[in-house]
Design an enzyme around this catalytic site. Structure first.
Site, PDB file in Angstrom:
ATOM      1  CG  ASP A   1      -2.108   0.945   1.011  1.00  0.00           C
ATOM      2  OD1 ASP A   1      -2.761   0.842  -0.043  1.00  0.00           O
ATOM      3  OD2 ASP A   1      -2.382   1.787   1.881  1.00  0.00           O
TER       4      ASP A   1
ATOM      5  CG  PHE B   1       2.994   4.357 -12.018  1.00  0.00           C
ATOM      6  CD1 PHE B   1       2.169   4.267 -10.913  1.00  0.00           C
ATOM      7  CD2 PHE B   1       4.204   3.670 -11.997  1.00  0.00           C
ATOM      8  CE1 PHE B   1       2.541   3.505  -9.806  1.00  0.00           C
ATOM      9  CE2 PHE B   1       4.589   2.900 -10.898  1.00  0.00           C
ATOM     10  CZ  PHE B   1       3.742   2.830  -9.807  1.00  0.00           C
TER      11      PHE B   1
ATOM     12  CE1 TYR C   1      -1.722  12.453  -6.951  1.00  0.00           C
ATOM     13  CE2 TYR C   1      -1.277  10.243  -6.117  1.00  0.00           C
ATOM     14  CZ  TYR C   1      -2.154  11.289  -6.339  1.00  0.00           C
ATOM     15  OH  TYR C   1      -3.470  11.178  -5.948  1.00  0.00           O
ATOM     16  CG  ASP C   2       6.457   8.344 -10.340  1.00  0.00           C
ATOM     17  OD1 ASP C   2       6.380   8.456  -9.094  1.00  0.00           O
ATOM     18  OD2 ASP C   2       6.673   7.268 -10.910  1.00  0.00           O
TER      19      ASP C   2
ATOM     20  CE  LYS D   1       9.671   5.238  -9.999  1.00  0.00           C
ATOM     21  NZ  LYS D   1       8.243   5.223 -10.368  1.00  0.00           N
TER      22      LYS D   1
END
Length: 199
Positions: A70, A153, A155-156, A176
């Site tokens: 999560d 993908f 909020y990146d 990343k």
């Protein structure tokens, strides 16, 4: 080859998990592949609680070793929003672009130095009723004033990471993963799964 159930109906997450366990003796399956259509209500008050709820639910239903995660974005100036609602921010059916636009709108009057945010990723491994492994990792950054980059993908493209001088949308997946919340959590998960092979 041992089956490893990923507690997600999201095809993108399934692909990510398959890449993660490459080279290990696990075959990643999704709930639908083992005949599970339902998903539990995420009623936890933290990312770790929600990951645990999902891991236990699917482990119980399938009898398989199960991984659940999560994750979300918490913005200081919004009192921690969207937080646990990150994937539902903007309502059911909202796209990544819709959610990013809503976030920008909410921060329109907020100064750059007040736009601090945290990405959090919680990962849990369960079997039967028991939790075997849990980890939570975070990364701090700022919300950029506009979308930048097309990588990643969610909020990146808005998550500006000061050491890079770029958003997560402007860097390669490898760059990343070395610093991100999910990258760090999944690296620890991989070490745990590798240790099961030796055990």
């Amino acid at each position: 080859m041992r089956e490893l159930l990923l507690a997600s109906q999201n095809p993108g997450k399934l692909n990510e998990m398959r890449l993660l366990v490459e080279g290990l003796r696990f075959r990643v399956v999704g709930p639908r592949e083992v005949g599970i259509q339902d998903s539990p209500e995420e009623t936890g008050s933290s990312f770790l609680e929600n990951a645990t709820l999902k891991a236990r639910h699917y482990a119980r239903r399938s009898g398989l070793l199960t991984v659940a995660d999560d994750s979300g974005l918490s913005v200081d100036a919004l009192g921690g929003e969207p937080g646990l609602q990150s994937s539902r921010f903007g309502g059911e059916g909202a796209s990544d672009l819709d959610r990013n636009r809503l976030l920008l709108e909410k921060l329109r009057q907020v100064a750059w130095e007040q736009r601090a945010a945290t990405f959090t990723s919680a990962v849990v491994v369960a079997h039967g009723e028991g939790v075997l492994f849990e980890v939570q990792e975070t990364v701090r950054g700022l919300i950029a004033p506009e979308l930048r980059g097309t990588s990643g993908f969610g909020y990146d493209p808005l998550f500006f990471y000061p050491p890079f001088g770029k958003t997560f949308g402007e860097v390669s997946r490898q760059e990343k993963d070395a610093v991100s919340h999910r990258g760090k959590a999944f690296a620890r998960l991989r070490r745990y799964l590798a240790s099961l092979e030796q055990g």
